[in-house]
Design an enzyme around this catalytic site. Sequence first.
Site, PDB file in Angstrom:
ATOM      1  N   HIS A 166      52.577  97.804  49.408  1.00 21.36           N
ATOM      2  CA  HIS A 166      52.058  97.192  50.350  1.00 21.36           C
ATOM      3  C   HIS A 166      52.891  96.609  51.488  1.00 21.36           C
ATOM      4  CE1 HIS A 166      48.911  96.248  47.044  1.00 21.36           C
ATOM      5  NE2 HIS A 166      48.515  97.331  48.020  1.00 21.36           N
ATOM      6  N   GLU A 169      54.226  93.092  52.522  1.00 23.40           N
ATOM      7  CA  GLU A 169      54.612  92.061  51.502  1.00 23.40           C
ATOM      8  C   GLU A 169      56.388  92.661  51.589  1.00 23.40           C
ATOM      9  OE1 GLU A 169      50.635  92.770  49.164  1.00 23.40           O
ATOM     10  OE2 GLU A 169      52.423  93.329  48.231  1.00 23.40           O
ATOM     11  N   GLU A 335      54.724  89.266  41.331  1.00 19.62           N
ATOM     12  CA  GLU A 335      54.071  88.731  42.800  1.00 19.62           C
ATOM     13  C   GLU A 335      54.831  87.554  43.160  1.00 19.62           C
ATOM     14  OE1 GLU A 335      51.635  90.029  44.559  1.00 19.62           O
ATOM     15  OE2 GLU A 335      50.531  91.281  43.187  1.00 19.62           O
TER      16      GLU A 335
END
Length: 375
Positions: A166, A169, A335
């Site tokens: 992504h 990010e 994350e």
Amino acid sequence: MHITANFDAGNIDVINTDDKNDIQLAICPDVGGEFFQWFNFRLSGQIGEQYVLNILNAGEASYLEGWENYQAVASYDRQHWFRLPTSYKEGKLTIVAELECETIQIAYFAPYSYERHQDLLAAVQVHPLVTLEHLGETLDKRDLTLVKIGDGATHKRNIWITARQHPGETMAEWLVEGLLYSLLDSDNATGKQLLDKANFYIVPNMNPDGSVRGHLRTNAVGTNLNREWQSPSLDKSPEVFHVIHKMEATGVDLFYDVHGDEALPYVFLAGSQGTPSYSDRLAGLRDRFSDVLKLASADFQSEFGYEIDAPSEANMTVATNWVAERFDCLANTLEMPFKDNDNLPDEEMGWSPERSIKLGEASLIAMLAVVDDLR
Ligand SMILES: [Zn+2]
């Protein structure tokens, strides 16, 4: 006053700049229109003046919880990124900037430029253990580059790390930068020991097209790469296609897929608990990895995170799940927050490139803790 986003990873649509107390902007969606949240632009104005910027389509962005308690990132020198007063109300994200220099860059998170990506590849390739491998071409004809570290000896464990599936990010590539330099630092005993025991295969940027285009989540044709692992194609997702091809050649004993989360203000892992072949062995490795990462970095925690998939209910199109199942290996998604780590908040910076880099260094300690038992 002037606003531009006509540069690497830039993204903003300027609607109206007549009133400096109500500058009207919109975020441009990724190709295909399904996702948007990443913005990145430069405002030029008068020193001492205050500018109020309203992103009018924030209420239609991909992750509305992402705007709660969110503060936009800004920089004058493009080195030091700090937070600006930001609020979200009735579908509108309002950012207030009082200029200390003529121009300020404002972004969703500190950008990791395509030039810096090239610098990183060039810097590591001079290390004697490093080889850069061209895995293939993206749809915009950019290189998809693998950083190989080690002699490829078959008795060593094979550790794969991917970042920025992504593209918005960017903290993921900041983390990889920290991890790479630490791993290759000859004064770092953790890195040296790991390199004795493992070959590393690192893709610092899985989605260079989306990165340069200023996308949040997809590649040049609007594909979410982290939903392509079961059936990648050269038409839609060559990035995943090429990486899987290489993984099949090397094998995978540990997989670390690095991401950022828009909503949750914490650092956390998402594992492969819901895959059909999940086992006590993998659960034990996962627990040890998590416990050691907690000690290695106080920014990491295991209390808050995604809901754990029920047995055999994992989404197998997701990289971590697909790799865990295919190679019966420890696989984790890491994350990091766009906002801040609420356990250790930093009002000026929030979550930052510097903290991502440190977390990359700390990740090596967790890898060393499990490396002997990965197979
Ligand atoms: Zn992600």
